[in-house]
Design an enzyme around this catalytic site. Structure first.
Site, PDB file in Angstrom:
ATOM      1  N   GLY A   1       0.819  -1.204   0.000  1.00 45.94           N
ATOM      2  CA  GLY A   1       0.000   0.000   0.000  1.00 45.94           C
ATOM      3  C   GLY A   1       0.851   1.251   0.000  1.00 45.94           C
ATOM      4  O   GLY A   1       1.587   1.533  -0.934  1.00 45.94           O
TER       5      GLY A   1
ATOM      6  N   PHE B   1       3.657   3.754   2.169  1.00 49.52           N
ATOM      7  CA  PHE B   1       4.636   3.824   3.245  1.00 49.52           C
ATOM      8  C   PHE B   1       4.013   4.546   4.444  1.00 49.52           C
ATOM      9  O   PHE B   1       3.273   5.518   4.291  1.00 49.52           O
ATOM     10  CB  PHE B   1       5.890   4.578   2.783  1.00 49.52           C
ATOM     11  CG  PHE B   1       6.968   3.684   2.240  1.00 49.52           C
ATOM     12  CD1 PHE B   1       8.247   3.701   2.776  1.00 49.52           C
ATOM     13  CD2 PHE B   1       6.706   2.811   1.191  1.00 49.52           C
ATOM     14  CE1 PHE B   1       9.257   2.886   2.273  1.00 49.52           C
ATOM     15  CE2 PHE B   1       7.693   1.988   0.682  1.00 49.52           C
ATOM     16  CZ  PHE B   1       8.973   2.021   1.224  1.00 49.52           C
TER      17      PHE B   1
ATOM     18  N   GLY C   1       2.244   2.747   6.668  1.00 49.93           N
ATOM     19  CA  GLY C   1       1.334   1.744   7.200  1.00 49.93           C
ATOM     20  C   GLY C   1       0.030   2.311   7.727  1.00 49.93           C
ATOM     21  O   GLY C   1      -0.384   3.426   7.400  1.00 49.93           O
ATOM     22  N   THR C   2      -0.625   1.524   8.582  1.00 51.12           N
ATOM     23  CA  THR C   2      -1.911   1.910   9.138  1.00 51.12           C
ATOM     24  C   THR C   2      -1.809   3.197   9.938  1.00 51.12           C
ATOM     25  O   THR C   2      -2.629   4.109   9.790  1.00 51.12           O
ATOM     26  CB  THR C   2      -2.459   0.783  10.032  1.00 51.12           C
ATOM     27  OG1 THR C   2      -2.704  -0.376   9.229  1.00 51.12           O
ATOM     28  CG2 THR C   2      -3.756   1.200  10.710  1.00 51.12           C
TER      29      THR C   2
ATOM     30  N   HIS D   1       1.971  22.776  41.108  1.00 50.83           N
ATOM     31  CA  HIS D   1       0.673  23.337  41.480  1.00 50.83           C
ATOM     32  C   HIS D   1       0.425  24.585  40.642  1.00 50.83           C
ATOM     33  O   HIS D   1       1.327  25.393  40.451  1.00 50.83           O
ATOM     34  CB  HIS D   1       0.655  23.697  42.967  1.00 50.83           C
ATOM     35  CG  HIS D   1      -0.602  24.384  43.394  1.00 50.83           C
ATOM     36  ND1 HIS D   1      -1.783  23.701  43.607  1.00 50.83           N
ATOM     37  CD2 HIS D   1      -0.876  25.696  43.603  1.00 50.83           C
ATOM     38  CE1 HIS D   1      -2.722  24.565  43.951  1.00 50.83           C
ATOM     39  NE2 HIS D   1      -2.203  25.788  43.964  1.00 50.83           N
TER      40      HIS D   1
END
Length: 453
Positions: free
Chosen positions: A35, A37, A39-40, A439
């Site tokens: 697919g 470069f 990836g998902t 804080h």
């Protein structure tokens, strides 16, 4: 057919593309990608979704500005501009990455890869042989088996973020983190969202207090149908109809149901790893030892194709391990990923690490627990927050943290000191009072929970 020989072949250019570094100079290296470069994570997962999540957070800030005395008006979302901001930045990276690798004397093969024999891979008209392979081919969405679903224009996490138009309405099948994040995105921008989930809670794998509070929050935002089974999906003139125990209609919207759940299916079948003699488990994940080498000497696997924990930070850690083992075969490192955190970038945000209280009860382990709401901290006042909280669990004998679970703004950041405490073996006392907390930062609510514990 052209035949090529290499020292190392990497199959998958997501986390796999992180493997080649200067130490591999002199090696003949090739990268194979079916697919794009990245990836998902880069193209259809973590990065675009979080860019959209931030947009959704901005939209909700505008919608709720009145509680802070700000006069703001919600005038709608420019979806094409939102989408272009995300993918206009992401999409050019593929060609840049390919060019970068080729300029660095690494061969790149673009196309589907399948093993024909051990150490022999076929990509189109090219046959690739190598002494070493690393499989990083990722995963893909699992499509639920629902009668009629194939006949409608359903969406998955791979496709929903690239819609041409913002849908008027959307039915989301599932109650996991992908469903939660996508609903937050589209719901915040104006889409009417209906959840259909089989379980009695959303985020069912999380601590009971987290999933109960999260489900309550989403019931206020969306139409949530729990304990529901989809009998049939059908296309209508106005959109899509889902037949449940009680019918749910999704009229008039472009798009459809976003199908998918918590996990994706590994792409080991597309590689035909069986032809290489590589073993998989019952879920299709490639089996590895604790060095992430498969049963075939010289073939490693990492990322979603091998890990049941399908998280990018896990894949990145394993990539570093595999890289070291490739370069130091006589002194391999072994995986020790005992603490694996995760986050859900939804509205509200959720972050978790370690065990849940229910798991401790099932195991019969002694533990102590403490929960502190954001409203107990000064910054919680600033946020006008009345629902968020931090929950910590510890072993009363060793005084070590066993788990931590946070629901609310900045949860994925607030949990980091607790992750580090668990990884480094710090006691509750050390992390509670051995360091200073600024804080009035929101981290004070973490400090308060630890001090109570």
């Amino acid at each position: 057919m052209a035949v090529h020989n290499y020292d190392l072949v990497i199959v998958g250019a997501g986390s796999g593309n992180m493997l080649p570094v200067e130490e591999f100079a002199g090696w003949r290296v090739a990268v194979v990608e079916s697919g794009r470069f990245g990836g998902t994570c880069l193209n259809r997962g973590c990065i675009p979704s979080k860019m959209l999540v931030h947009t959704a957070d901005v939209a909700r800030t505008v919608r709720h500005a009145g509680q802070f005395g700000i006069k703001a008006k919600w005038a709608g979302a420019d979806w094409p501009a939102i989408r272009e901001r995300v993918f206009g930045r992401i999409d050019p990276l593929h060609e840049q990455a390919v060019a970068y690798r080729r300029e660095g004397s690494i061969d790149v093969f673009l196309g589907e890869a399948r093993f024909e024999a051990p150490k022999a891979l076929r990509v189109g008209d090219d046959e690739i042989h190598a002494e070493r392979f690393v499989l990083a081919a990722g995963s893909r969405p699992r499509i639920p088996r629902v009668d009629g679903l194939a006949g409608v224009a359903y969406l998955t996490s791979d496709t929903v973020m690239r819609l041409d138009r913002l849908p008027k309405s959307m039915v989301v099948l599932g109650g996991g983190y992908i469903a939660a994040e996508m609903s937050h995105i589209f719901g915040s921008l104006g889409t009417k969202v209906t959840f259909v989930a089989r379980g009695e809670h959303l985020l069912s794998r999380h601590d009971a207090d987290i999933r109960a509070r999260f489900t309550e929050a989403y019931r206020k935002r969306f139409d949530v149908r729990l304990g529901a089974t989809v009998k049939q999906v059908a296309k209508t003139r106005k959109g899509v109809r889902l037949d449940l125990v009680t019918p749910v209609r999704c009229p008039g919207g472009r798009g459809g149901g976003a199908a998918g759940g918590d996990r994706a299916g590994p792409n080991s079948d597309r590689l035909d790893v069986a032809a290489a003699g590589i073993e998989t488990d019952e879920h299709g994940h490639v089996r590895t030892d604790d060095t992430y080498q498969t049963n075939v000497l010289g073939i490693w696997a990492l990322g979603d194709v091998a890990n049941h924990v399908q998280l990018k930070h896990m894949a990145n850690a394993v990539t570093r391990l595999v890289r070291y083992n490739l370069l130091h075969p006589d002194q391999p490192r072994r995986a020790k990923f005992t603490v694996v955190p995760s986050a859900v970038f939804a509205g509200p945000q959720v972050a978790s690490v370690g065990v849940t209280e229910q798991e401790l009860q099932t195991q019969g382990r002694d533990y102590v627990a403490a929960t502190r709401p954001y409203r107990d901290a000064a910054y919680g006042w600033a946020l006008e927050d009345t629902t968020s909280f931090v929950k910590v669990l510890a072993d009363p004998a060793t005084r070590l943290l066993l788990g931590a679970h946070i629901l609310g703004p900045q949860a994925s950041t607030l949990i980091q000191p607790l992750i580090q405490a668990m990884c480094l073996g710090n006691t509750v006392g050390q992390v509670a009072s051995g360091v200073l907390y600024i804080h009035p930062a929101l981290t004070e609510v973490v400090e308060q929970a630890l001090l109570e514990l």
